[in-house]
Design a protein around this motif. Structure first.
Motif, short mmCIF file in Angstrom:
data_model
loop_
_atom_site.label_atom_id
_atom_site.label_comp_id
_atom_site.label_asym_id
_atom_site.label_seq_id
_atom_site.Cartn_x
_atom_site.Cartn_y
_atom_site.Cartn_z
N ALA A 128 0.83 -1.21 0.00
CA ALA A 128 0.00 0.00 0.00
C ALA A 128 0.86 1.26 0.00
O ALA A 128 0.51 2.27 -0.64
CB ALA A 128 -0.93 0.00 1.21
N GLN A 129 2.00 1.24 0.70
CA GLN A 129 2.85 2.43 0.77
C GLN A 129 3.47 2.72 -0.59
O GLN A 129 3.63 3.89 -0.98
CB GLN A 129 3.94 2.23 1.83
CG GLN A 129 4.77 3.48 2.11
CD GLN A 129 3.93 4.61 2.70
OE1 GLN A 129 2.94 4.37 3.40
NE2 GLN A 129 4.34 5.85 2.43
N ASP A 130 3.83 1.67 -1.33
CA ASP A 130 4.46 1.88 -2.64
C ASP A 130 3.47 2.40 -3.66
O ASP A 130 3.87 2.97 -4.68
CB ASP A 130 5.07 0.57 -3.14
CG ASP A 130 6.21 0.11 -2.25
OD1 ASP A 130 6.81 0.97 -1.56
OD2 ASP A 130 6.49 -1.10 -2.22
N GLY A 133 1.18 7.92 -4.77
CA GLY A 133 1.86 8.74 -5.74
C GLY A 133 2.75 9.79 -5.08
O GLY A 133 2.42 10.33 -4.02
N ARG A 134 3.87 10.06 -5.67
CA ARG A 134 4.80 11.08 -5.17
C ARG A 134 4.56 12.38 -5.93
O ARG A 134 4.64 12.41 -7.16
CB ARG A 134 6.25 10.61 -5.35
CG ARG A 134 6.56 9.33 -4.56
CD ARG A 134 7.94 8.82 -4.85
NE ARG A 134 8.19 7.54 -4.16
CZ ARG A 134 9.29 6.81 -4.29
NH1 ARG A 134 10.27 7.25 -5.12
NH2 ARG A 134 9.45 5.69 -3.61
N TYR A 135 4.33 13.41 -5.17
CA TYR A 135 4.00 14.70 -5.80
C TYR A 135 5.28 15.26 -6.42
O TYR A 135 6.28 15.47 -5.73
CB TYR A 135 3.48 15.67 -4.73
CG TYR A 135 2.40 16.60 -5.23
CD1 TYR A 135 2.68 17.53 -6.26
CD2 TYR A 135 1.14 16.60 -4.68
CE1 TYR A 135 1.70 18.38 -6.71
CE2 TYR A 135 0.16 17.45 -5.11
CZ TYR A 135 0.43 18.34 -6.14
OH TYR A 135 -0.54 19.19 -6.58
N ALA A 181 3.62 5.27 -10.05
CA ALA A 181 3.24 4.75 -8.73
C ALA A 181 2.43 3.46 -8.87
O ALA A 181 2.63 2.51 -8.09
CB ALA A 181 2.43 5.80 -7.98
N ILE A 182 1.51 3.38 -9.84
CA ILE A 182 0.67 2.18 -9.97
C ILE A 182 1.48 0.99 -10.45
O ILE A 182 1.15 -0.18 -10.17
CB ILE A 182 -0.51 2.47 -10.91
CG1 ILE A 182 -1.70 1.52 -10.59
CG2 ILE A 182 -0.12 2.31 -12.37
CD1 ILE A 182 -2.34 1.82 -9.28
N LEU A 183 2.59 1.24 -11.19
CA LEU A 183 3.42 0.13 -11.64
C LEU A 183 4.19 -0.51 -10.50
O LEU A 183 4.65 -1.64 -10.63
CB LEU A 183 4.38 0.62 -12.73
CG LEU A 183 3.74 0.94 -14.10
CD1 LEU A 183 4.77 1.55 -15.04
CD2 LEU A 183 3.14 -0.32 -14.72
N ASP A 202 -9.91 0.38 -12.09
CA ASP A 202 -9.77 1.83 -12.18
C ASP A 202 -9.10 2.34 -10.90
O ASP A 202 -9.62 2.12 -9.79
CB ASP A 202 -11.14 2.50 -12.35
CG ASP A 202 -11.71 2.26 -13.74
OD1 ASP A 202 -10.93 1.84 -14.64
OD2 ASP A 202 -12.92 2.45 -13.94
N ALA A 203 -7.96 2.98 -11.09
CA ALA A 203 -7.20 3.50 -9.94
C ALA A 203 -7.15 5.02 -10.03
O ALA A 203 -6.48 5.58 -10.91
CB ALA A 203 -5.80 2.91 -9.92
N PRO A 204 -7.84 5.74 -9.15
CA PRO A 204 -7.78 7.21 -9.16
C PRO A 204 -6.61 7.74 -8.30
O PRO A 204 -6.27 7.16 -7.26
CB PRO A 204 -9.12 7.63 -8.56
CG PRO A 204 -9.47 6.48 -7.65
CD PRO A 204 -8.86 5.25 -8.21
#
Length: 212
Positions: A128-130, A133-135, A181-183, A202-204
């Motif tokens: 979950a932490q990975d 997304g990194r801003y 991030a999703i990869l 679907d990942a928002p």
């Protein structure tokens, strides 16, 4: 000896000629000629031809006399005084026919199959932490904000095999940051009736600056 034999033969022949013995011997030796005559056998006597058949006699037509007329009964309109009077009795009515049996009700339609039990993929708690997304720092300085919606195809093993931007945030840096991030995520694969299958998810991602 041969010559002597020939001489003796000739001497004997001359002596026989003189005494007439040779002529007698010729008369005795000459065969008698027998005259024969072939006589044909008598021909068989042919029978006389049969007499011709007599001429056919003409057929006589037999004329049948017409049969005598049959006597006809004379109808008397008046019945005899002692003649019995017949009475016609009405016949009983026929029994009513039984009504036809009602048709059998149609068989009920088969029940529709139960809808399959579908379980969508979900983010694994271990990773979950990975998945966060990194801003991007440049987007923070420029004040870029927005929501990125990603279409992720998750395999039956829980790995993202294809990631596409379904709805952009309006900024390429934010879209790319969400895709990276999703990869890195690991998913619990989707299941149909309890069987893991490849399924889309679907990942928002919401990028929003903290302005406090």
């Amino acid at each position: 000896m041969i010559a002597g034999g020939v001489v003796l033969f000739h001497v004997a022949a001359l002596w026989a000629l003189q005494n007439g013995l040779l002529r007698r011997a010729a008369e005795v030796v000459l065969p008698t000629v027998i005259m024969t005559e072939l006589v044909d056998p008598p021909k068989p006597i042919e029978p006389p031809p049969p007499p011709p058949p007599p001429p056919p006699q003409p057929k006589r037509e037999v004329v049948k006399a017409p049969p005598p007329p049959r006597p006809q009964a004379i109808r008397d309109p008046k019945p005899a005084p002692a003649a019995p009077v017949g009475v016609v009795e009405p016949q009983p009515p026929a029994p009513p026919l039984a009504p036809p049996a009602p048709p059998a009700p149609p068989a009920p339609p088969p029940a529709p199959p139960a809808p399959p039990s579908i379980q969508l993929p979900s983010t694994s708690a271990e990773y979950a932490q990975d998945c966060k997304g990194r801003y991007p720092s440049m987007s923070q300085r420029l004040g870029e904000e927005g929501v990125v919606l990603l279409d992720v195809k998750v395999s039956a093993e829980g790995s993202p095999v294809d990631v596409r931007v379904k709805k952009s945030s309006g900024f390429d840096r934010l879209d790319q940051a969400a895709r990276e991030a999703i990869l890195r995520c690991r998913f619990v694969p989707g299941k149909v009736n309890g069987v893991a299958q490849t399924m889309n998810y679907d990942a928002p991602y919401n990028f929003k600056l903290n302005r406090n």
